[in-house]
Scaffold this motif. Structure first.
Motif, mmCIF file in Angstrom:
data_model
loop_
_atom_site.group_PDB
_atom_site.id
_atom_site.type_symbol
_atom_site.label_atom_id
_atom_site.label_comp_id
_atom_site.label_asym_id
_atom_site.label_seq_id
_atom_site.Cartn_x
_atom_site.Cartn_y
_atom_site.Cartn_z
ATOM 1 N N ASP A 82 34.565 -28.819 -101.955
ATOM 2 C CA ASP A 82 35.703 -29.248 -102.776
ATOM 3 C C ASP A 82 35.932 -28.317 -103.977
ATOM 4 O O ASP A 82 36.308 -28.766 -105.054
ATOM 5 C CB ASP A 82 35.528 -30.699 -103.247
ATOM 6 C CG ASP A 82 36.800 -31.248 -103.867
ATOM 7 O OD1 ASP A 82 37.900 -30.877 -103.405
ATOM 8 O OD2 ASP A 82 36.690 -32.032 -104.841
ATOM 9 N N LEU A 83 35.722 -27.026 -103.770
ATOM 10 C CA LEU A 83 35.960 -26.046 -104.837
ATOM 11 C C LEU A 83 37.296 -25.322 -104.657
ATOM 12 O O LEU A 83 37.889 -24.866 -105.636
ATOM 13 C CB LEU A 83 34.819 -25.032 -104.906
ATOM 14 C CG LEU A 83 33.448 -25.600 -105.268
ATOM 15 C CD1 LEU A 83 32.368 -24.528 -105.156
ATOM 16 C CD2 LEU A 83 33.464 -26.200 -106.666
ATOM 17 N N VAL A 84 37.753 -25.201 -103.403
ATOM 18 C CA VAL A 84 39.022 -24.531 -103.125
ATOM 19 C C VAL A 84 39.797 -25.323 -102.086
ATOM 20 O O VAL A 84 39.240 -26.169 -101.389
ATOM 21 C CB VAL A 84 38.830 -23.079 -102.605
ATOM 22 C CG1 VAL A 84 38.041 -22.231 -103.577
ATOM 23 C CG2 VAL A 84 38.215 -23.050 -101.224
ATOM 24 N N PHE A 85 41.087 -25.035 -102.015
ATOM 25 C CA PHE A 85 41.882 -25.534 -100.901
ATOM 26 C C PHE A 85 42.831 -24.425 -100.476
ATOM 27 O O PHE A 85 43.212 -23.579 -101.273
ATOM 28 C CB PHE A 85 42.623 -26.838 -101.233
ATOM 29 C CG PHE A 85 43.689 -26.715 -102.284
ATOM 30 C CD1 PHE A 85 45.008 -26.456 -101.935
ATOM 31 C CD2 PHE A 85 43.364 -26.865 -103.632
ATOM 32 C CE1 PHE A 85 45.981 -26.350 -102.908
ATOM 33 C CE2 PHE A 85 44.336 -26.761 -104.602
ATOM 34 C CZ PHE A 85 45.653 -26.502 -104.242
ATOM 35 N N ARG A 86 43.139 -24.441 -99.178
ATOM 36 C CA ARG A 86 44.055 -23.445 -98.615
ATOM 37 C C ARG A 86 45.327 -24.141 -98.174
ATOM 38 O O ARG A 86 45.301 -25.281 -97.707
ATOM 39 C CB ARG A 86 43.404 -22.738 -97.417
ATOM 40 C CG ARG A 86 42.303 -21.793 -97.843
ATOM 41 C CD ARG A 86 41.663 -21.120 -96.661
ATOM 42 N NE ARG A 86 40.581 -21.971 -96.156
ATOM 43 C CZ ARG A 86 39.645 -21.567 -95.314
ATOM 44 N NH1 ARG A 86 39.658 -20.332 -94.862
ATOM 45 N NH2 ARG A 86 38.699 -22.379 -94.922
ATOM 46 N N SER A 87 46.410 -23.424 -98.346
ATOM 47 C CA SER A 87 47.705 -23.945 -97.922
ATOM 48 C C SER A 87 48.474 -22.824 -97.237
ATOM 49 O O SER A 87 48.162 -21.646 -97.427
ATOM 50 C CB SER A 87 48.482 -24.491 -99.126
ATOM 51 O OG SER A 87 48.624 -23.484 -100.115
#
Length: 159
Positions: A82-87
């Protein structure tokens, strides 16, 4: 400096620079161990915290100088934590945009603090003129890396 002494320094310069870089990163690793971060995980978080968001995954690959599949695997790990998210990147359908989560932003601040602390510790006692001179040398080396040699390097035939 006599030519022989300069030659010895030139031959060891790259190894010493690489060794110092590795030792520097190990110091940051040590300071971030309590947060469960290693160089593999703190470097992408640091870059994502420094670059304007969102960051194209391809730009992160270039910044980290790591192969794209390795960065994709790192981002998988960072997403699970839960440190990054991709879109999706609506301008380039082949690309993904990477952003820090709220937890990732807090972690990026911790990483920046650790990097700054290590820098301060390791640069202690080095004057501003010394630091600027060193930085100037680095810039010239980087410029030389970008130049194409006028002639191919001569090779020595082995018999």
């Amino acid at each position: 400096m006599p030519d022989l002494e300069r030659n010895k320094k030139e031959l060891s310069f790259g190894r010493r620079l690489a060794r110092l870089g590795a030792a520097w990163r190990r110091q940051v690793d040590h300071d971030l161990r309590e947060y469960g971060l290693t160089e593999a995980t703190w470097r992408p978080v640091l870059y994502l915290g420094l670059l304007p968001p969102p960051v194209r995954q391809t730009d992160l690959v270039r910044a980290l100088e790591i192969e794209a599949p390795s960065v994709a695997r790192l981002l998988d790990v960072l997403e699970r934590r839960d440190l990054v998210f991709r879109s999706p990147d609506h301008e380039d359908k082949r690309s993904k945009l990477v952003s820090l989560t709220e937890k990732g932003e807090r972690t990026a601040r911790q990483v920046r603090h650790a990097v700054e602390a290590v820098s301060s510790r390791l640069l202690h006692g080095i004057s501003t003129p010394e630091l600027l001179a060193c930085y100037s040398v680095f810039e010239r080396i980087e410029a030389n890396l970008c130049k194409k040699p006028a002639q191919p390097p001569q090779t020595v035939a082995l018999r």
